[in-house]
Every structure is written in structure tokens, then in C-alpha cells.
Design an enzyme around this catalytic site. Structure first.
Site, short mmCIF file in Angstrom:
data_model
loop_
_atom_site.label_atom_id
_atom_site.label_comp_id
_atom_site.label_asym_id
_atom_site.label_seq_id
_atom_site.Cartn_x
_atom_site.Cartn_y
_atom_site.Cartn_z
N GLU A 42 0.83 -1.21 0.00
CA GLU A 42 0.00 0.00 0.00
C GLU A 42 0.87 1.26 0.00
O GLU A 42 1.78 1.41 0.80
CB GLU A 42 -0.91 -0.02 1.24
CG GLU A 42 -1.89 1.14 1.30
CD GLU A 42 -2.81 1.06 2.51
OE1 GLU A 42 -3.81 1.79 2.54
OE2 GLU A 42 -2.55 0.25 3.42
N LYS A 115 -9.25 3.01 -2.96
CA LYS A 115 -9.68 2.43 -1.69
C LYS A 115 -11.03 3.01 -1.28
O LYS A 115 -11.19 4.22 -1.16
CB LYS A 115 -8.62 2.72 -0.64
CG LYS A 115 -8.85 2.11 0.74
CD LYS A 115 -7.63 2.40 1.61
CE LYS A 115 -7.74 1.83 3.00
NZ LYS A 115 -6.51 2.09 3.78
N CYS A 152 -6.08 -2.74 1.91
CA CYS A 152 -5.92 -2.72 3.37
C CYS A 152 -7.26 -2.80 4.11
O CYS A 152 -7.87 -3.86 4.17
CB CYS A 152 -5.11 -1.49 3.78
SG CYS A 152 -4.43 -1.61 5.45
#
Length: 277
Positions: A42, A115, A152
């Protein structure tokens, strides 16, 4: 990958360049080993600065596609290797995202995922830095497989993982930056569950080491690959920089889905009231 240079040890551009330079030997090693699809961690080219709330890090964001994706495209083309490149994206002033670009094996930029789920708790003050994603859950047809990306904190939510399966993903990559504590237990629980529930492979990537001056805790690595049965088939170290390589037999997806009929037996009409919420 651990951090070679941090805040106070150089400019933001110097810190970013040091991180890219640290990655290059493993990019080259992946190419020499014949890796077909490579995913980085990430926001791979900076510290994970979200434990602080310093707007100076806004300056580390860049366009996607942009300079870093173009640089990684050279390695993709050189080694005939798909590369998933997670970076801090600047779409325009004030519109900043936690993003992963997907580059095909010939160096072509295929698109990006932003994300969707943004935490703001327990030292990860991510809403200070990122807007929630607005591109849905795309799946990219690469030279070698249909690839989806989750990032994540997304992994705590089964909804997007299911959509990626419905959209045809054969492999879902989850580049992460997560520290020891409760999430370490969940790290090996949630993603095998996604893989088993949806009948696809997952590549789960986490950085290693401690990052000053934030000192939030130790990024515990333990990157791994999991197959459509939910079995972890390869795992990296908890402490050291490492290139983790494994082979996937994509025929297993057909075998698993034929056995369990995940998509045939779904009852989406029974979820309607829940979805309306």
C-alpha cells in the site's frame, strides 16, 4: 518492504526516491524469476504517514497515470510482467485518494482502483488524507488473469470482496500497511474467508518494520497467497524485506466453483432490504 528513509531525513521527493530505489532490486529479481503478476504494498513509495496529520504529505500525491506508474511500466514491459502499483493519488486540488494502478505486461496502463473504505481510528487518521473511492470494484483483464484490487482496510468488509467475484476476478490483491495488534489475528482470518467464499485466489501484501517519527507500532509483514479453498499456500517473513513468489493453477477456480456453486446458489433477492439500508 521496510522504510529506508523517513521524515526529517530528506525531502519528500528524496524519501520517495529512496523507497523506489530499494524496490528496484526486488523488481529485477521478480523479472528474473519469471513472475507474471507482481503487487507492491500500500502506497509503496512513501512512509505510511497516516498515523500523523501533517498536510505536508499532501505534496507526495501524484497523478495516476503519472510519473511513478510510467516508471513501473518500464519494468512491466521489460519483464513481460503485470504490476499493481499502489500510490497516493492527486486527481486535483483537494481530491486525494489511496489508489492502486494496474499495468499490463506490455506496459499498458489498464486502470485503477481507489480504496473505498477509509478508517479514522486507532492512530490511522486516513480521512485526513484520502477521499473514499468512487470507481466501484473494477476487474482488469491482464495478459495472465482477471485481476481485482482491494486495499488494506477494505478487507474488513465482505461486500466489495463479493462484488469483485461477481465482476469476474480470478485473483484479488490486497496491498496493505497494518501493524501488530488485533488486525494481526484478522489478517489470516478475513482474506482466506473472502477467497473461500468467492472462489478466487488472493495475494495479501503488508509492509514490515517500524516507521518514525510516528511510532504507531510494528508493521508485521506476513504477506501471503491464499487459494480458492481458503488455504494459505505461501507466506513471507514477519520482519524482513522479501519477494514472495508462488504459482497459481487458475483451473482450481472452475473446480472449486463447480463444487460449491457459490454464484448459482446466491439469493440476492433476499438481500434487497439490507442493500436499501
Amino acid at each position: 518492504m521496510s522504510l529506508p528513509m523517513t521524515e526529517g531525513e530528506g525531502s519528500i521527493e528524496e524519501i520517495k526516491e529512496a523507497m523506489v530505489q530499494k524496490h528496484i532490486p526486488l523488481l529485477e529479481e521478480a523479472g528474473r524469476q519469471g513472475v507474471q503478476i507482481l503487487c507492491l504494498q500500500e502506497i509503496f513509495n512513501t512512509p505510511y504517514f497516516c498515523p500523523g496529520q501533517d498536510k505536508a504529505w499532501y505534496a507526495s500525491a501524484e497523478s495516476v497515470p503519472g510519473p511513478t506508474t510510467e516508471r513501473m511500466a518500464e519494468y512491466a514491459k521489460k519483464y513481460n510482467m503485470v504490476i499493481i502499483v499502489p500510490v497516493y493519488e492527486r486527481e486535483s486540488a483537494g481530491f486525494l485518494y489511496n489508489t492502486a494502478a494496474v499495468i499490463d505486461a506490455d506496459g499498458t496502463y489498464l486502470g485503477k482502483y481507489r480504496k473505498n473504505h477509509i478508517p479514522h481510528t486507532s492512530g490511522f487518521w486516513e480521512k485526513f488524507f484520502f477521499k473514499p473511492g468512487n470507481l466501484g470494484y473494477p476487474v482488469f483483464q491482464t495478459k495472465y488473469a482477471k485481476v481485482g484490487v482491494y486495499i488494506c482496510y477494505d478487507r474488513h468488509f465482505p461486500d466489495g470482496a463479493r462484488v469483485l467475484g461477481l465482476n469476474g476476478a480470478e485473483i484479488v490483491y490486497n496491498p496493505s500497511a497494518t501493524v501488530a495488534g488485533l488486525s494481526q489475528y484478522l489478517w489470516k482470518l478475513e482474506q482466506p474467508a473472502h477467497a473461500a467464499a468467492n472462489g478466487y485466489f488472493m495475494g495479501c501484501i503488508n509492509r514490515v518494520g517500524e516507521e518514525k517519527p510516528w511510532n504507531l507500532g510494528r508493521f508485521y509483514g506476513t504477506s501471503y497467497f491464499v487459494d480458492p479453498r481458503g488455504q494459505i499456500i505461501a507466506q513471507a517473513d514477519e520482519y524482513k524485506d522479501e519477494l514472495l513468489v508462488s504459482e497459481f493453477d487458475l483451473d482450481m477456480i472452475d473446480e472449486v466453483r463447480a463444487t460449491w456453486q457459490f454464484f448459482r446458489d446466491r439469493r440476492p433477492e433476499t438481500y434487497e432490504k439490507l442493500v436499501e439500508l
